[in-house]
Design an enzyme around this catalytic site. Structure first.
Site, PDB file in Angstrom:
ATOM      1  N   PRO A   2      -1.244 -31.240  31.222  1.00  0.00           N
ATOM      2  CA  PRO A   2      -0.508 -29.985  31.022  1.00  0.00           C
ATOM      3  C   PRO A   2      -0.974 -28.897  31.979  1.00  0.00           C
ATOM      4  O   PRO A   2      -2.119 -28.887  32.440  1.00  0.00           O
ATOM      5  CB  PRO A   2      -0.832 -29.625  29.570  1.00  0.00           C
ATOM      6  CG  PRO A   2      -2.111 -30.314  29.276  1.00  0.00           C
ATOM      7  CD  PRO A   2      -2.067 -31.588  30.050  1.00  0.00           C
ATOM      8  N   GLU A   3      -0.059 -27.999  32.271  1.00  0.00           N
ATOM      9  CA  GLU A   3      -0.377 -26.842  33.102  1.00  0.00           C
ATOM     10  C   GLU A   3      -1.154 -25.817  32.269  1.00  0.00           C
ATOM     11  O   GLU A   3      -1.146 -25.831  31.039  1.00  0.00           O
ATOM     12  CB  GLU A   3       0.917 -26.221  33.622  1.00  0.00           C
ATOM     13  CG  GLU A   3       1.868 -27.191  34.275  1.00  0.00           C
ATOM     14  CD  GLU A   3       1.426 -27.642  35.652  1.00  0.00           C
ATOM     15  OE1 GLU A   3       0.811 -26.847  36.387  1.00  0.00           O
ATOM     16  OE2 GLU A   3       1.710 -28.803  36.004  1.00  0.00           O
ATOM     17  N   LYS A  51      -7.800 -25.581  31.585  1.00  0.00           N
ATOM     18  CA  LYS A  51      -7.075 -26.517  30.730  1.00  0.00           C
ATOM     19  C   LYS A  51      -7.909 -26.967  29.526  1.00  0.00           C
ATOM     20  O   LYS A  51      -7.536 -27.900  28.819  1.00  0.00           O
ATOM     21  CB  LYS A  51      -6.644 -27.731  31.553  1.00  0.00           C
ATOM     22  CG  LYS A  51      -5.700 -27.355  32.686  1.00  0.00           C
ATOM     23  CD  LYS A  51      -5.225 -28.579  33.429  1.00  0.00           C
ATOM     24  CE  LYS A  51      -4.310 -28.187  34.564  1.00  0.00           C
ATOM     25  NZ  LYS A  51      -3.753 -29.358  35.270  1.00  0.00           N
ATOM     26  N   ASN A 165       0.278 -30.456  38.263  1.00  0.00           N
ATOM     27  CA  ASN A 165       1.095 -31.007  39.335  1.00  0.00           C
ATOM     28  C   ASN A 165       2.416 -30.263  39.523  1.00  0.00           C
ATOM     29  O   ASN A 165       2.945 -30.193  40.637  1.00  0.00           O
ATOM     30  CB  ASN A 165       1.361 -32.494  39.080  1.00  0.00           C
ATOM     31  CG  ASN A 165       1.680 -33.235  40.351  1.00  0.00           C
ATOM     32  OD1 ASN A 165       1.124 -32.934  41.404  1.00  0.00           O
ATOM     33  ND2 ASN A 165       2.576 -34.204  40.277  1.00  0.00           N
ATOM     34  N   ARG A 247      -0.523 -38.962  41.740  1.00  0.00           N
ATOM     35  CA  ARG A 247       0.463 -38.079  41.133  1.00  0.00           C
ATOM     36  C   ARG A 247       1.592 -37.838  42.133  1.00  0.00           C
ATOM     37  O   ARG A 247       1.345 -37.779  43.345  1.00  0.00           O
ATOM     38  CB  ARG A 247      -0.188 -36.761  40.705  1.00  0.00           C
ATOM     39  CG  ARG A 247      -1.017 -36.917  39.437  1.00  0.00           C
ATOM     40  CD  ARG A 247      -1.648 -35.613  39.006  1.00  0.00           C
ATOM     41  NE  ARG A 247      -2.894 -35.383  39.701  1.00  0.00           N
ATOM     42  CZ  ARG A 247      -3.845 -34.547  39.262  1.00  0.00           C
ATOM     43  NH1 ARG A 247      -3.672 -33.885  38.137  1.00  0.00           N
ATOM     44  NH2 ARG A 247      -4.950 -34.378  39.936  1.00  0.00           N
TER      45      ARG A 247
END
Length: 267
Positions: A2-3, A51, A165, A247
């Site tokens: 997750p961002e 995060k 990402n 990714r």
């Protein structure tokens, strides 16, 4: 993974229902802390650090959790049926008289002294959504390895904490360079770092990681997740290829200058 804005929202929700309340029950379903007894402790706060999630209790204890790819905290009202997944996926339970926070598939569940938090988050760079955000320090850390590809450098939480990402790809587009461009080739690094902060701050309480300013479904991103679609600016077909730890990277061959995988993928 997750961002940072998504983690910020999780922290805000946990803080809303737990902070200032006494735990009536707690269950950490990991071997290292299976016997820990947190019932009766006052929850002081839940804060994000990049995060990472830090839930602090009176008595100087902190529950450190991380969502990584599949983890999730879900909040239920007292007596409500839990519905976040099968019971064997539950890693943590924190209950008060009004609500129960259930952590599903959490890959990191660690109980530690609050004084020792630096041992788990001290390596992180400036937090894009933190009170201690320092753009100059973020630029200094990014510029310290000028040969490193920009996409990879942005994803390194030791440089600046909170970018995943989605934002790494979108920021490369907004800087008009490919994700493989060496950091040292950028002439707009301070502007890029400022844009990163602007985007995460804009989305801190929104869903969807909006980077275009258009909130309509399907219009929120410039390149991320848009392989084979056309660029919103020039109409060129968006390309994709693996980059950091496989990714996916997305870029517009016309709008973004710089190195690309060789041979370029046919997408």
């Amino acid at each position: 993974m997750p961002e940072g804005d998504s983690v910020y929202q999780v922290a805000a929700r946990l803080h809303e229902v737990l902070a200032g309340r006494v735990l009536t029950a707690a269950d950490l379903r990991v071997p290292a802390h299976a016997t820990a007894d947190l019932a009766g402790r006052l929850v002081l706060e839940t804060v994000p650090r990049g995060k990472h999630l830090l839930t602090r209790f009176d008595g100087g204890l902190t529950l450190h959790t991380h969502l990584r790819m599949d983890g999730r905290w879900q909040v239920f009202r007292a007596g409500e049926k839990w519905s976040g997944g099968p019971a064997f996926q539950i890693r943590a339970v924190l209950a008060t008289e009004e609500h129960t926070a259930v952590g599903y598939r959490l890959p990191v569940v660690e109980l530690l002294r609050t004084a020792d938090e630096s041992g788990v988050v001290g390596h992180l760079g400036p937090d894009l959504l933190g009170a201690d955000w320092d753009a100059d320090e973020a630029c200094r850390r990014l510029a310290a390895d000028p040969a490193r590809p920009l996409g990879e450098a942005l994803l390194d939480q030791r440089n600046l904490a909170g970018i995943g990402n989605v934002y790494a790809n979108e920021l490369c587009f907004l800087a008009a360079v490919t994700p493989w461009t060496p950091v040292g080739d950028l002439t707009v690094l301070p502007r890029l770092v400022a844009r990163a902060h602007q985007l995460l701050d804009f989305n801190r309480m929104r869903h969807g990681h909006i980077t275009t300013g258009d909130l309509r479904p399907g219009r929120t991103h410039w390149v991320y997740g848009r392989a084979r679609d056309t660029c919103r600016r020039c109409g060129t077909r968006i390309r994709t290829a693996p980059h950091d730890r496989d990714r996916p990277a997305y870029w517009c061959p016309h709008c973004q200058q710089g190195p690309t995988p060789s041979p370029a993928p046919r997408r």
